[in-house]
Design a protein around this motif. Structure first.
Motif, PDB file in Angstrom:
ATOM      1  N   SER A  55       0.860  -1.175   0.000  1.00  0.00           N
ATOM      2  CA  SER A  55       0.000   0.000   0.000  1.00  0.00           C
ATOM      3  C   SER A  55       0.901   1.230   0.000  1.00  0.00           C
ATOM      4  N   LEU A  56       0.783   2.062  -1.005  1.00  0.00           N
ATOM      5  CA  LEU A  56       1.674   3.199  -1.186  1.00  0.00           C
ATOM      6  C   LEU A  56       1.269   4.381  -0.324  1.00  0.00           C
ATOM      7  N   GLY A  57       2.271   5.133   0.095  1.00  0.00           N
ATOM      8  CA  GLY A  57       2.018   6.355   0.844  1.00  0.00           C
ATOM      9  C   GLY A  57       2.015   6.138   2.335  1.00  0.00           C
ATOM     10  N   GLY A  58       2.810   6.924   3.050  1.00  0.00           N
ATOM     11  CA  GLY A  58       2.771   6.911   4.508  1.00  0.00           C
ATOM     12  C   GLY A  58       3.677   5.905   5.174  1.00  0.00           C
ATOM     13  N   HIS A  59       4.249   4.959   4.431  1.00  0.00           N
ATOM     14  CA  HIS A  59       5.122   3.964   5.032  1.00  0.00           C
ATOM     15  C   HIS A  59       6.381   3.815   4.196  1.00  0.00           C
ATOM     16  N   ASN A  60       7.457   3.368   4.840  1.00  0.00           N
ATOM     17  CA  ASN A  60       8.701   3.116   4.132  1.00  0.00           C
ATOM     18  C   ASN A  60       8.520   1.891   3.238  1.00  0.00           C
ATOM     19  N   MET A  62       9.877 -10.967  -7.548  1.00  0.00           N
ATOM     20  CA  MET A  62       8.488 -10.923  -7.096  1.00  0.00           C
ATOM     21  C   MET A  62       7.666  -9.995  -7.987  1.00  0.00           C
ATOM     22  N   LYS A  63       6.412 -10.363  -8.218  1.00  0.00           N
ATOM     23  CA  LYS A  63       5.463  -9.461  -8.861  1.00  0.00           C
ATOM     24  C   LYS A  63       4.814  -8.616  -7.764  1.00  0.00           C
ATOM     25  N   ILE A  64       4.983  -7.310  -7.828  1.00  0.00           N
ATOM     26  CA  ILE A  64       4.470  -6.422  -6.790  1.00  0.00           C
ATOM     27  C   ILE A  64       3.147  -5.815  -7.242  1.00  0.00           C
ATOM     28  N   PHE A  65       2.116  -5.996  -6.422  1.00  0.00           N
ATOM     29  CA  PHE A  65       0.796  -5.428  -6.675  1.00  0.00           C
ATOM     30  C   PHE A  65       0.584  -4.281  -5.684  1.00  0.00           C
ATOM     31  N   ALA A  66       0.395  -3.077  -6.199  1.00  0.00           N
ATOM     32  CA  ALA A  66       0.309  -1.887  -5.354  1.00  0.00           C
ATOM     33  C   ALA A  66      -1.097  -1.307  -5.349  1.00  0.00           C
ATOM     34  N   ASP A  67      -1.477  -0.768  -4.190  1.00  0.00           N
ATOM     35  CA  ASP A  67      -2.678   0.046  -4.111  1.00  0.00           C
ATOM     36  C   ASP A  67      -2.349   1.282  -3.287  1.00  0.00           C
ATOM     37  N   VAL A  68      -3.324   2.128  -3.061  1.00  0.00           N
ATOM     38  CA  VAL A  68      -3.109   3.335  -2.271  1.00  0.00           C
ATOM     39  C   VAL A  68      -4.275   3.502  -1.308  1.00  0.00           C
ATOM     40  N   GLY A  69      -4.017   4.199  -0.215  1.00  0.00           N
ATOM     41  CA  GLY A  69      -5.083   4.520   0.723  1.00  0.00           C
ATOM     42  C   GLY A  69      -5.540   5.955   0.545  1.00  0.00           C
ATOM     43  N   TRP A  70      -6.526   6.319   1.338  1.00  0.00           N
ATOM     44  CA  TRP A  70      -7.048   7.681   1.281  1.00  0.00           C
ATOM     45  C   TRP A  70      -6.023   8.662   1.835  1.00  0.00           C
ATOM     46  N   ASP A  71      -5.803   9.773   1.128  1.00  0.00           N
ATOM     47  CA  ASP A  71      -4.853  10.796   1.559  1.00  0.00           C
ATOM     48  C   ASP A  71      -5.590  11.820   2.415  1.00  0.00           C
ATOM     49  N   VAL A 108      -3.456  -1.044  -8.532  1.00  0.00           N
ATOM     50  CA  VAL A 108      -4.897  -1.301  -8.441  1.00  0.00           C
ATOM     51  C   VAL A 108      -5.559  -0.269  -7.524  1.00  0.00           C
ATOM     52  N   PRO A 109      -5.708   0.983  -7.977  1.00  0.00           N
ATOM     53  CA  PRO A 109      -6.420   1.989  -7.183  1.00  0.00           C
ATOM     54  C   PRO A 109      -7.909   1.942  -7.468  1.00  0.00           C
ATOM     55  N   ASN A 110      -8.707   2.550  -6.573  1.00  0.00           N
ATOM     56  CA  ASN A 110     -10.114   2.726  -6.929  1.00  0.00           C
ATOM     57  C   ASN A 110     -10.252   4.007  -7.753  1.00  0.00           C
ATOM     58  N   ALA A 111     -11.433   4.230  -8.291  1.00  0.00           N
ATOM     59  CA  ALA A 111     -11.627   5.327  -9.228  1.00  0.00           C
ATOM     60  C   ALA A 111     -11.354   6.685  -8.604  1.00  0.00           C
ATOM     61  N   VAL A 112     -11.823   6.888  -7.375  1.00  0.00           N
ATOM     62  CA  VAL A 112     -11.612   8.189  -6.719  1.00  0.00           C
ATOM     63  C   VAL A 112     -10.132   8.444  -6.505  1.00  0.00           C
ATOM     64  N   GLU A 113      -9.412   7.443  -6.001  1.00  0.00           N
ATOM     65  CA  GLU A 113      -7.968   7.592  -5.775  1.00  0.00           C
ATOM     66  C   GLU A 113      -7.248   7.863  -7.088  1.00  0.00           C
ATOM     67  N   ALA A 114      -7.593   7.111  -8.118  1.00  0.00           N
ATOM     68  CA  ALA A 114      -6.936   7.276  -9.416  1.00  0.00           C
ATOM     69  C   ALA A 114      -7.159   8.677  -9.977  1.00  0.00           C
ATOM     70  N   MET A 115      -8.392   9.183  -9.868  1.00  0.00           N
ATOM     71  CA  MET A 115      -8.681  10.520 -10.398  1.00  0.00           C
ATOM     72  C   MET A 115      -7.992  11.599  -9.589  1.00  0.00           C
ATOM     73  N   ARG A 116      -7.912  11.431  -8.264  1.00  0.00           N
ATOM     74  CA  ARG A 116      -7.258  12.447  -7.442  1.00  0.00           C
ATOM     75  C   ARG A 116      -5.767  12.532  -7.769  1.00  0.00           C
ATOM     76  N   TYR A 117      -5.109  11.391  -7.887  1.00  0.00           N
ATOM     77  CA  TYR A 117      -3.668  11.405  -8.150  1.00  0.00           C
ATOM     78  C   TYR A 117      -3.349  11.914  -9.557  1.00  0.00           C
ATOM     79  N   THR A 118      -4.213  11.657 -10.518  1.00  0.00           N
ATOM     80  CA  THR A 118      -3.936  12.068 -11.895  1.00  0.00           C
ATOM     81  C   THR A 118      -4.574  13.403 -12.265  1.00  0.00           C
ATOM     82  N   ARG A 119      -5.345  13.974 -11.333  1.00  0.00           N
ATOM     83  CA  ARG A 119      -6.037  15.249 -11.590  1.00  0.00           C
ATOM     84  C   ARG A 119      -6.924  15.148 -12.829  1.00  0.00           C
ATOM     85  N   THR A 120      -7.662  14.053 -12.929  1.00  0.00           N
ATOM     86  CA  THR A 120      -8.584  13.857 -14.042  1.00  0.00           C
ATOM     87  C   THR A 120     -10.009  13.779 -13.502  1.00  0.00           C
TER      88      THR A 120
END
Length: 354
Positions: free
Chosen positions: A137-142, A154-163, A183-195
């Motif tokens: 899970s990206l963001g907030g942790h090392n 390893m195949k790394i599968f990443a997601d993100v949490g709410w900022d 694998v983000p959800n739609a809200v997270e994806a749109m927020r990070y990409t400003r779309t």
């Protein structure tokens, strides 16, 4: 030599206490009685349990307190769910993180208490085990371990949490070149990409990582494989949703299982949609994740429903979309795992019988 895991999941495990059947949320100075209540391991346990129930050899890298909450989570994860905890450790004088979830009107509100996870400099609790895949899970942790994991194959599968800062800094995505899928959800994806749409967000993320999957709740999911150029849009599975807790983690577990199984991209996304949909029909996070027995039951009912309708009906279309399940559902349905009841009173009753 320790066996290689299918999936390694590092992060914090919470004790989730879920109150269900609420007719309203409590207002200041009032008390509301809940007809139902359950408790189960939460946090990264949602993904680990979901993956384990799909037959993946799953390891968890976390700290579990020796307090009563931590002992309960340890027992459920290791004894009931068969999760490898060798990359975890028990911690004295450390309060288990706890989340109270109020399930109401097909959504939930949560209150959480916790302390920082005691990790090493690389962001792991007890080192990096050998595994075919890992989740981060990206963001907030090392996440220094991600590059080492990628170099180890390893195949790394990443997601993100709410900022919570609402900054949605792209620095959180800097590790994506070392990942296999995002694998983000739609809200997270749109927020990070400003779309302003899931499709636009997917297009902007394409190329940053080999595979991008954007989930969009009841609408379904979009995915692109940059290597093959394949792009798919898979609708959701219609269900009566009760509690969305952990649905994103269950989706990721399903997508990982399909990827490690070598399935086509559209089948992987469809399967992930299915297991996530089956999970939201029940209250709770990790313990609402379906096992192969639940999936086999759904598939049997779906084929039966399709047999009584025209081939071009919604039922017929659903049966065609999921015809690949005939090839992937393990033989021996009577021995397949079913979901368990969430309760702190005793170990949950995952059953091996049909």
């Amino acid at each position: 030599m320790a066996r290689e895991l299918d999936l390694f999941v590092p992060g914090a495990v919470f004790l989730d206490v879920i109150f269900t059947g609420l007719r309203e949320l409590p207002r200041p100075g009032t008390e509301v009685w809940a007809p139902g209540m359950g408790s189960c391991p939460g946090g990264v346990a949602n993904l680990a349990v979901a993956a384990s129930r799909l037959g993946l050899s799953t390891g968890l890298g976390t700290a579990l307190s020796t307090d009563a909450y931590g002992e309960f989570c340890h027992q459920v994860l290791s004894r009931q769910e068969g999760i490898d905890l060798s990359a975890s450790r028990r911690v004295d004088d450390w309060h288990s993180p706890v989340t109270v979830s109020l399930a109401y009107d097909r959504d939930r509100s949560m209150i959480t208490h916790g302390h920082p996870l005691p990790t090493g400099a690389d962001g792991l609790v007890n080192g990096l085990p050998a595994a075919r895949a890992a989740a981060v899970s990206l963001g907030g942790h090392n996440t220094a371990w991600v590059r080492d994991a990628g170099r180890a194959g390893m195949k790394i599968f990443a997601d993100v949490g709410w900022d919570e800062s609402d900054e949605w800094s792209c620095e959180a995505l800097e590790v994506l070149p070392d990942c296999h899928a995002f694998v983000p959800n739609a809200v997270e994806a749109m927020r990070y990409t400003r779309t302003d749409s899931p499709r636009a967000a997917l297009d902007k993320l394409t190329g940053m990582v080999p595979i991008v999957v954007v989930t969009d709740g009841g609408t379904g999911a979009l995915a692109v494989d940059s290597a093959s150029g394949e792009s798919v849009s898979v609708p959701s599975v219609p269900v009566d949703a009760l509690d969305p807790t952990g649905a994103g983690d269950v989706f990721t577990a399903g997508f990982v299982a399909g990827t490690l199984g070598g399935w086509a991209l559209a089948d992987r996304v469809a399967f992930a949609n299915l297991v996530a949909a089956l999970s939201v029909q029940h209250f709770g996070g990790s313990l609402s994740a379906p096992g192969w027995g639940d999936i086999a039951d759904w598939w049997s009912a779906t084929r039966q429903a399709a047999a009584g309708h025209h081939a071009d009906s919604a039922e017929g279309g659903l049966a065609r979309r999921y015809a690949f399940l005939d090839e992937v559902i393990p033989p021996g349905r009577a021995a397949a795992v079913h979901r368990a009841t969430a309760t702190i009173a005793r170990l949950s009753d995952a059953r091996a019988d049909h």
